[in-house]
Design an enzyme around this catalytic site. Structure first.
Site, PDB file in Angstrom:
ATOM      1  N   LYS A  62      30.029  38.064  46.179  1.00 42.99           N
ATOM      2  CA  LYS A  62      29.957  38.052  47.375  1.00 42.99           C
ATOM      3  C   LYS A  62      30.013  39.452  48.070  1.00 42.99           C
ATOM      4  CE  LYS A  62      34.970  37.328  47.346  1.00 42.99           C
ATOM      5  NZ  LYS A  62      36.110  36.052  47.142  1.00 42.99           N
ATOM      6  N   TYR A 278      41.055  67.757  62.510  1.00 42.16           N
ATOM      7  CA  TYR A 278      41.697  66.980  64.088  1.00 42.16           C
ATOM      8  C   TYR A 278      43.136  67.035  64.102  1.00 42.16           C
ATOM      9  CZ  TYR A 278      36.622  65.428  64.941  1.00 42.16           C
ATOM     10  OH  TYR A 278      35.412  65.349  65.381  1.00 42.16           O
TER      11      TYR A 278
HETATM   12  C1  PLP Z   1      36.672  36.228  45.669  1.00 38.71           C
HETATM   13  C2  PLP Z   1      37.086  34.930  45.038  1.00 38.71           C
HETATM   14  C3  PLP Z   1      37.075  35.128  43.663  1.00 38.71           C
HETATM   15  C4  PLP Z   1      36.730  36.373  42.916  1.00 38.71           C
HETATM   16  O1  PLP Z   1      38.149  36.924  43.111  1.00 38.71           O
HETATM   17  P1  PLP Z   1      38.606  38.223  42.379  1.00 38.71           P
HETATM   18  O2  PLP Z   1      40.005  38.478  42.538  1.00 38.71           O
HETATM   19  O3  PLP Z   1      37.657  39.195  42.974  1.00 38.71           O
HETATM   20  O4  PLP Z   1      38.145  38.058  40.757  1.00 38.71           O
HETATM   21  C5  PLP Z   1      37.088  33.755  42.931  1.00 38.71           C
HETATM   22  N1  PLP Z   1      37.158  32.615  43.685  1.00 38.71           N
HETATM   23  C6  PLP Z   1      37.301  32.661  45.004  1.00 38.71           C
HETATM   24  C7  PLP Z   1      37.504  31.369  45.832  1.00 38.71           C
HETATM   25  C8  PLP Z   1      37.191  33.727  45.792  1.00 38.71           C
HETATM   26  O5  PLP Z   1      37.284  33.765  47.160  1.00 38.71           O
END
Ligand code: PLP
Length: 383
Positions: A62, A278
């Site tokens: 994702k 800044y």
């Molecule tokens: C993002 C996510 C994962 C992966 O999690 P990590 O901690 O990045 O390994 C797995 N399952 C779900 C439902 C997620 O939202």
């Protein structure tokens, strides 16, 4: 998002100013260079799989593969042997399908009203999070396309409560909706001593037992390290694939994936009493040499690391002085005689791993990764 080839280059840059893939110095036309090691991603996927030999290891890609570039990362994982993928949104599922024609792709955030036909047309599998979604999918895709059922064991975010899920055992809608996977998500997998882990593992075991003909999935990256009871038939790691440490406080068992380097635009000396950046948030207490890097918060480098983070120049950790600007960062390079215009500094890489950079910015490495900007020249190695 622009398509990314081996290297994303602006067409207006004459070829002689571009750095060839694999060359370490940042091209002069760009502020900073991000190198993603696709071979290390494949190796990390294998290492996670080895920890659960009876389970299949999927990959969560994702958020543009955690900022690393889905269109490059997904095919590399496929070549490494990965066959099952998870994304968050339908749009990410469409992007993943375009480069993974044969993979099983699950969409975590569930079925929005009216979107079922896009799932079906692209053979994407929704992760159904309510009886409403289950009924809708069962009606629209009678057995044609697989889907997953999300069960909530503690997040209170997505998924059916455990009693509601148990009540669905034997319900004809499970078969009608083509459910082939039941899954849940861990609240605090990276904190193995938290009692919530054992509670979730036990609750999910009851759910998995109620659906003996379905595959089950519970473990994210850190969950893989909680032991066999968390593994079931399918692992769902994301962060650890990209080099994040799934076992905070212990040596990182993963290979680093991301390297971020920025060019030094100028080096100057300042006297005691002179300030930098800044709002003059830093003032020299004595003579100092400062290096200005061509990278800032507009590139995704966190402004919250102002006055707290470091960069490596010639292997020496140099403190970030004052506020991170939009396009520039000021470093104290007093201790690095070799620091000079045209040189480079490492913002992520070597001893500055993702988790260290996240801590310096008061956040987690996940946020650093997913915030990686599109302004860098990107180079892909290995894979
Ligand atoms: C993002 C996510 C994962 C992966 O999690 P990590 O901690 O990045 O390994 C797995 N399952 C779900 C439902 C997620 O939202």
């Amino acid at each position: 998002m622009p398509p990314r080839g081996r290297e994303h280059r602006s067409p207006t840059i004459p070829p002689e100013t571009r750095a060839p893939t694999g060359e370490r110095s940042p091209p002069a036309a760009h502020g900073a260079r991000l190198t993603v090691d696709l071979g290390a991603i494949g190796e990390n996927w294998r290492r996670l799989g080895v920890r659960a030999p009876d389970a299949e290891c999927a990959a969560v890609i994702k958020a543009d593969a955690y900022g690393c570039g889905l269109s490059m990362v997904a095919p590399a994982l496929w070549r490494a042997g990965c066959r099952t993928f998870f994304v968050a949104h339908l749009s990410e599922g469409l992007e993943a399908r375009a480069c993974l024609p044969e993979a099983a792709i699950y969409v975590l955030n569930g079925l929005l009203p009216g979107s079922a036909s896009l799932y079906i047309a692209n053979t994407l599998r929704p992760v159904l999070g309510s009886v409403e979604e289950l009924s809708e999918w069962a009606a629209l895709s009678p057995g044609r396309m697989p889907a997953a059922l999300h069960v909530d064991t503690g997040m209170n975010r997505l998924g059916l409560p455990v009693p509601d899920a148990l009540a669905l055992a034997g319900d004809p809608r499970i078969r009608a909706a083509g459910i082939d996977l039941v899954m849940s998500h861990l609240v605090s997998a990276e904190l193995p001593d938290e009692p919530v882990n054992a509670r979730q593992v036990a609750d999910f075991a009851r759910v998995a037992a109620a659906f003996p003909h379905l595959r089950a999935s519970l473990a994210n990256s850190s969950g893989v390290f909680l032991g066999g009871e968390a593994h079931h038939q399918l692992l769902r790691p994301g962060y650890a694939l990209f080099g994040g440490n799934p076992v905070p406080g212990q040596t990182n068992p993963m290979r680093p994936v991301v390297r971020l380097e920025a060019g030094i635009a100028q080096v100057r000396t300042v006297e005691a009493g002179q300030s930098a950046g800044y709002n003059a948030r830093w003032t020299a207490s004595g003579p100092r040499r400062l290096a200005t890097l061509s990278l800032g918060y507009a590139d995704g480098y966190p402004r919250a690391a102002s006055g707290r983070g470091h960069a490596l120049v010639d292997g020496v950790a140099c403190p970030i002085l004052g506020l991170v600007s939009m396009d520039l960062v000021i470093l104290d390079v007093t201790g690095v005689p070799g620091a000079a215009r045209g040189g480079r500094a490492t913002l992520i890489g070597d001893s500055l791993d993702l988790d260290t950079v996240g801590r310096a910015a008061g956040t987690i490495g996940y946020e650093i990764l997913t915030g990686l900007g599109s302004r860098y020249v990107r180079a892909y190695a290995g894979g």
